[in-house]
Design a protein around this motif. Structure first.
Motif, PDB file in Angstrom:
ATOM      1  N   PRO A  87       0.828  -1.209   0.000  1.00 22.30           N
ATOM      2  CA  PRO A  87       0.000   0.000   0.000  1.00 22.30           C
ATOM      3  C   PRO A  87       0.864   1.262   0.000  1.00 22.30           C
ATOM      4  CG  PRO A  87      -0.049  -1.107   2.137  1.00 22.30           C
ATOM      5  CD  PRO A  87       0.669  -2.009   1.202  1.00 22.30           C
ATOM      6  N   ARG A  88       0.380   2.296  -0.683  1.00 21.83           N
ATOM      7  CA  ARG A  88       1.118   3.570  -0.733  1.00 21.83           C
ATOM      8  C   ARG A  88       1.087   4.258   0.629  1.00 21.83           C
ATOM      9  NH1 ARG A  88       3.868   3.393  -4.581  1.00 21.83           N
ATOM     10  NH2 ARG A  88       3.117   2.887  -6.641  1.00 21.83           N
ATOM     11  N   HIS A 117      11.029   7.743  -1.245  1.00 20.91           N
ATOM     12  CA  HIS A 117      10.862   8.821  -0.268  1.00 20.91           C
ATOM     13  C   HIS A 117       9.608   8.550   0.574  1.00 20.91           C
ATOM     14  CE1 HIS A 117      13.962  11.016  -2.306  1.00 20.91           C
ATOM     15  NE2 HIS A 117      13.268  11.117  -3.422  1.00 20.91           N
ATOM     16  N   ILE A 118       9.710   8.866   1.865  1.00 19.97           N
ATOM     17  CA  ILE A 118       8.579   8.602   2.756  1.00 19.97           C
ATOM     18  C   ILE A 118       8.261   9.838   3.599  1.00 19.97           C
ATOM     19  CG2 ILE A 118       7.854   7.289   4.793  1.00 19.97           C
ATOM     20  CD1 ILE A 118       9.370   4.896   3.635  1.00 19.97           C
ATOM     21  N   PHE A 119       6.975  10.121   3.693  1.00 16.24           N
ATOM     22  CA  PHE A 119       6.469  11.173   4.572  1.00 16.24           C
ATOM     23  C   PHE A 119       5.771  10.441   5.713  1.00 16.24           C
ATOM     24  CE2 PHE A 119       2.742  14.292   5.106  1.00 16.24           C
ATOM     25  CZ  PHE A 119       3.446  15.098   5.995  1.00 16.24           C
ATOM     26  N   SER A 120       6.212  10.692   6.955  1.00 18.43           N
ATOM     27  CA  SER A 120       5.627   9.897   8.032  1.00 18.43           C
ATOM     28  C   SER A 120       5.122  10.767   9.181  1.00 18.43           C
ATOM     29  CB  SER A 120       6.636   8.881   8.557  1.00 18.43           C
ATOM     30  OG  SER A 120       7.573   9.518   9.400  1.00 18.43           O
ATOM     31  N   TYR A 121       4.159  10.200   9.875  1.00 13.61           N
ATOM     32  CA  TYR A 121       3.591  10.879  11.041  1.00 13.61           C
ATOM     33  C   TYR A 121       3.495   9.877  12.184  1.00 13.61           C
ATOM     34  CZ  TYR A 121       0.217  13.124  14.140  1.00 13.61           C
ATOM     35  OH  TYR A 121      -0.404  13.667  15.253  1.00 13.61           O
ATOM     36  N   GLN A 122       3.992  10.289  13.347  1.00 14.51           N
ATOM     37  CA  GLN A 122       3.941   9.413  14.514  1.00 14.51           C
ATOM     38  C   GLN A 122       2.654   9.681  15.284  1.00 14.51           C
ATOM     39  OE1 GLN A 122       6.346   7.178  14.817  1.00 14.51           O
ATOM     40  NE2 GLN A 122       5.311   6.211  16.541  1.00 14.51           N
ATOM     41  N   VAL A 123       1.808   8.665  15.376  1.00 18.36           N
ATOM     42  CA  VAL A 123       0.528   8.833  16.074  1.00 18.36           C
ATOM     43  C   VAL A 123       0.697   8.536  17.571  1.00 18.36           C
ATOM     44  CG1 VAL A 123      -1.883   8.100  16.175  1.00 18.36           C
ATOM     45  CG2 VAL A 123      -0.684   8.087  13.986  1.00 18.36           C
ATOM     46  N   ALA A 124       1.266   7.377  17.890  1.00 19.48           N
ATOM     47  CA  ALA A 124       1.447   7.000  19.303  1.00 19.48           C
ATOM     48  C   ALA A 124       2.692   6.140  19.439  1.00 19.48           C
ATOM     49  CB  ALA A 124       0.225   6.240  19.809  1.00 19.48           C
ATOM     50  N   ARG A 133      14.957   8.558   0.080  1.00 18.96           N
ATOM     51  CA  ARG A 133      15.099   7.218  -0.506  1.00 18.96           C
ATOM     52  C   ARG A 133      16.578   6.802  -0.617  1.00 18.96           C
ATOM     53  NH1 ARG A 133      15.941   6.657  -6.372  1.00 18.96           N
ATOM     54  NH2 ARG A 133      16.433   8.707  -7.192  1.00 18.96           N
ATOM     55  N   ASN A 134      16.773   5.510  -0.871  1.00 17.56           N
ATOM     56  CA  ASN A 134      18.118   4.936  -0.997  1.00 17.56           C
ATOM     57  C   ASN A 134      18.967   5.082   0.256  1.00 17.56           C
ATOM     58  OD1 ASN A 134      17.686   3.998  -3.543  1.00 17.56           O
ATOM     59  ND2 ASN A 134      18.634   5.743  -4.577  1.00 17.56           N
ATOM     60  N   ARG A 166       4.394   6.639   1.105  1.00 20.61           N
ATOM     61  CA  ARG A 166       5.580   6.530   0.241  1.00 20.61           C
ATOM     62  C   ARG A 166       5.265   7.062  -1.152  1.00 20.61           C
ATOM     63  NH1 ARG A 166       5.818   1.755  -2.846  1.00 20.61           N
ATOM     64  NH2 ARG A 166       3.974   0.476  -2.548  1.00 20.61           N
ATOM     65  N   PHE A 167       6.222   7.803  -1.674  1.00 25.78           N
ATOM     66  CA  PHE A 167       6.063   8.393  -2.999  1.00 25.78           C
ATOM     67  C   PHE A 167       6.883   7.576  -3.993  1.00 25.78           C
ATOM     68  CE2 PHE A 167       5.957  12.046   0.038  1.00 25.78           C
ATOM     69  CZ  PHE A 167       4.602  12.327  -0.079  1.00 25.78           C
ATOM     70  N   SER A 168       6.219   6.890  -4.912  1.00 27.52           N
ATOM     71  CA  SER A 168       6.958   6.069  -5.874  1.00 27.52           C
ATOM     72  C   SER A 168       7.631   6.972  -6.903  1.00 27.52           C
ATOM     73  CB  SER A 168       6.022   5.090  -6.572  1.00 27.52           C
ATOM     74  OG  SER A 168       5.225   5.788  -7.509  1.00 27.52           O
ATOM     75  N   GLN A 169       8.685   6.455  -7.508  1.00 27.73           N
ATOM     76  CA  GLN A 169       9.407   7.223  -8.515  1.00 27.73           C
ATOM     77  C   GLN A 169       8.502   7.527  -9.718  1.00 27.73           C
ATOM     78  OE1 GLN A 169      13.157   8.187  -8.227  1.00 27.73           O
ATOM     79  NE2 GLN A 169      11.872   8.270  -6.430  1.00 27.73           N
ATOM     80  N   ASP A 170       7.664   6.575 -10.104  1.00 30.11           N
ATOM     81  CA  ASP A 170       6.747   6.790 -11.236  1.00 30.11           C
ATOM     82  C   ASP A 170       5.790   7.936 -10.944  1.00 30.11           C
ATOM     83  OD1 ASP A 170       7.900   4.827 -12.660  1.00 30.11           O
ATOM     84  OD2 ASP A 170       6.351   3.310 -12.286  1.00 30.11           O
ATOM     85  N   MET A 171       5.225   7.895  -9.742  1.00 29.67           N
ATOM     86  CA  MET A 171       4.252   8.919  -9.363  1.00 29.67           C
ATOM     87  C   MET A 171       4.914  10.294  -9.333  1.00 29.67           C
ATOM     88  SD  MET A 171       3.504  10.605  -6.233  1.00 29.67           S
ATOM     89  CE  MET A 171       2.090  11.521  -5.619  1.00 29.67           C
TER      90      MET A 171
END
Length: 267
Positions: free
Chosen positions: A10-11, A31-38, A62-63, A85-90
DNA sequence: GCAACAGCCTACTGCGCGTT
DNA sequence: AACGCGCAGTAGGCTGTTGC
């Protein structure tokens, strides 16, 4: 080029672990954009340790190789985090559609802490109800990924130089890279890719730099580190073998004894 | 926590061929 | 000539299991 990101994942990933710490390491291909919930996510990139606390927004480049530890909240409850996560294609399609051009250096680090803001918070609040349902609609999630990307570019415009940098890793100093990352238990293919080389060239360059084969050097380097940690720091074999890239305690013990003549517990 | 072991799998080696 | 890639055969390293 090799894409290490199968599209069946899943994206948007909603990690939820019930009252238990999970440790591991991974190669981050996108590349990943993340948020810490708990709970807390401890991340180590080989040089620095980062602690993602509840409410923290992060950008992971990434990498990169990472070791992570997911720690549930001290007062009980589940560890929860959201990773987009942001895919390279996207990203490539997005940069073409919106005519983005790279005009500066990419972010060279591994993890970037992002300032929290009302837009990010509103976005997460709009996302959570979908994630808590059993099977979020994939098409809707695609839109949410795009929304996240647009927000990221709006609040951190300089990130375009990283997000839309589609170059593969360049040929970098092998010796420095290996000394920094020897404890990551990843295959030679990965090491070769991350140092900007084919597997064959990686092995050739490795032989020139270290006068031994990669696997032999890696094992000796890890065992030297283990010997140091056990003898000088009083570390227990069972607590360090994974940190040093061994997957199995019995094999670690066997390899250690073969090199030093004594079992790790008797150093 | 450590040792032993079977079976699997990964990495090494050597080679040929293509490209710069 | 130097560099890069890919392939096949093989050695030996690693994993998983069991037992102490």
């Amino acid at each position: 080029m090799t894409t290490d990101a199968p599209n069946d994942r899943p994206r948007i990933l909603y990690s939820c672990y019930h009252s238990r710490s999970r440790e591991g390491e991974q190669f981050v291909p996108e590349h990943i954009f993340s948020y810490q919930v708990a709970g807390t996510m401890m991340v180590n990139d080989g040089e620095q340790e980062f602690a993602n606390q509840p409410g923290d927004f992060r950008f992971m480049r990434r990498n990169r190789l990472l070791k992570f530890s997911k720690v549930p909240p001290e007062n009980g409850g589940d560890f929860k985090s959201i990773s987009i996560r942001f895919s390279q294609d996207m990203l490539r399609n997005f940069s073409l559609t919106h005519a983005y051009k790279v005009d500066g250096p990419a972010f060279d680090g591994t993890i970037l802490k992002l300032e929290s803001n009302p837009h990010f918070k509103a976005f997460i609040n709009s996302l959570l109800p979908y994630l808590e349902t059993e099977a979020p609609d994939p098409e809707l999630m695609e839109h949410k990924v795009t929304e996240a990307l647009m927000l990221l570019l709006k609040t951190n415009p300089e990130l375009k130089n990283t997000l839309f940098d589609f170059s593969e890793p360049g040929k970098i100093d092998l010796e420095a890279f290996m000394n920094r990352n020897f404890h990551f238990n990843v295959g030679l293919n990965r090491f070769a890719y991350l140092t900007g080389r084919s597997l064959a060239t990686f092995k050739r360059d490795f032989e020139k730099a270290f006068h031994t084969s990669p696997s032999k050097w890696l094992q000796q380097r890890r065992l030297r580190e283990a010997h140091y940690l056990i003898k000088e720091k009083g570390a227990a074999p069972s607590t360090i073998y994974m940190d040093l890239g061994f997957e199995d305690l019995s094999h670690f013990s066997f390899a250690f004894k073969k090199m030093y003549g004594v079992a790790p517990s008797r150093v």
